[in-house]
Design an enzyme around this catalytic site. Structure first.
Site, PDB file in Angstrom:
ATOM      1  N   SER A 125       0.825  -1.211   0.000  1.00 21.11           N
ATOM      2  CA  SER A 125       0.000   0.000   0.000  1.00 21.11           C
ATOM      3  C   SER A 125       0.855   1.255   0.000  1.00 21.11           C
ATOM      4  O   SER A 125       0.522   2.245  -0.677  1.00 21.11           O
ATOM      5  CB  SER A 125      -0.936  -0.004   1.218  1.00 21.11           C
ATOM      6  OG  SER A 125      -1.866  -1.065   1.139  1.00 21.11           O
ATOM      7  N   SER A 192      -3.139 -11.114  -2.722  1.00 19.97           N
ATOM      8  CA  SER A 192      -3.362 -12.080  -3.812  1.00 19.97           C
ATOM      9  C   SER A 192      -2.387 -13.248  -3.718  1.00 19.97           C
ATOM     10  O   SER A 192      -1.489 -13.376  -4.540  1.00 19.97           O
ATOM     11  CB  SER A 192      -3.260 -11.388  -5.170  1.00 19.97           C
ATOM     12  OG  SER A 192      -2.124 -10.565  -5.289  1.00 19.97           O
TER      13      SER A 192
END
Length: 288
Positions: A125, A192
């Site tokens: 992030s 993911s």
């Protein structure tokens, strides 16, 4: 097969012929309704003026058609067929005259997806935000799809079970593709953990437009950082299926960029972002 050479305006006709009206050259016709037997699977257009053909299955039966007949409409430029995709039925893809190439010319950049993957705490992030800022400072349009942010809305109905995690990644991949189709540089920052899910997202885009960035930071470093306190909760058994603890992370095998941790020296997000920027410049994504 039926060969259409000329038709009368505003008529319905069957495969056996036309009824009444004055013949009009096909290139001047904008709409004609044909009722064809189900056994006819192809139609050829003959015109000296490069007229094009569009096929749409009708949802209403013609009053003169038998129950085995199928209706077709000829108009527009491209061939349209009613399709079934997953659980969605009776759908037709409608193509806009303004596409990806046009938006790329307006934005002076190429749409793509930068897929940042790695363990929780690896800096995904932070890199996404630094990269977005770097692109903004260069006058480029980008948007971040953050794993946690998406779960506030688009995926708020999904858990962290394996099946739901796969669906979450599928949704992010589809949305990211839409951004790329609009000429926008989409930055997806999401753990993911499974290769098959990341590869499925890659397959949605043209070759080269999916840029996988692997934040290769060892588990012990991510756990030491533990910015959200999630590793501590996972170790205490309060979170089940946490990636890296009791659920696997499958690292990419052929990612476009791998950003490894170099000992105890941690590069800043801005420094890492410049590595990604250099890749985008080299591959021509920062120009139309």
């Amino acid at each position: 097969m039926v060969v259409v050479k000329a038709v009368r305006p505003a008529i319905s006709c069957s495969s056996s012929g036309f009824d009444g009206g004055q013949l009009v050259p096909l290139h001047k016709v904008s709409f004609v309704n044909l009722t064809l037997p189900a056994s006819l699977l192809s139609v050829r257009l003959s015109s000296r003026n490069n007229a094009k053909l569009s096929l749409v299955q009708s949802t209403k039966e013609s009053s003169t058609a038998s129950t085995n007949d199928r209706a077709a409409v000829f108009s527009g430029e491209n061939l349209h067929q009613i399709a079934t995709n997953g659980k969605a039925t009776n759908i037709v893809w409608h193509k806009s005259s303004v596409g990806k190439v046009h938006w790329q010319e307006v934005l002076q950049q190429r749409g793509c997806v930068i897929w940042i993957t790695g363990l929780s705490g690896s800096g995904k992030s932070n890199l996404a935000c630094a990269l977005c800022q770097a692109l903004y400072s260069r006058g480029k349009l980008a948007y971040i799809l953050d794993g946690d942010n998406v779960r506030h809305g688009l995926s708020r109905d999904l858990s962290f079970e394996a099946e739901d995690r796969a669906e979450n990644i599928r949704r992010i991949g589809e949305v990211a593709k839409l951004f790329a189709d609009a000429g926008i540089i989409c930055i997806a920052s999401v753990i993911s953990p499974y290769r098959k899910d990341r590869d499925a997202c890659r397959s949605l885009l043209p070759e080269g437009d999916f840029i996988e960035v692997f934040m290769n930071v060892p588990l012990q470093i991510c756990e030491a950082r533990d910015p959200k306190g999630l590793y501590k909760l996972a170790r205490a058994g309060k979170i089940n299926g946490f990636t890296g603890i009791d659920d696997p992370y499958e690292p990419p095998l052929n990612c476009e960029l791998e950003l490894p941790q170099k000992g105890n020296n941690c590069a800043s997000p801005c420094e890492i972002a410049e590595i990604v920027i250099s890749y985008l410049e080299e591959k021509g994504y920062l120009q139309a």
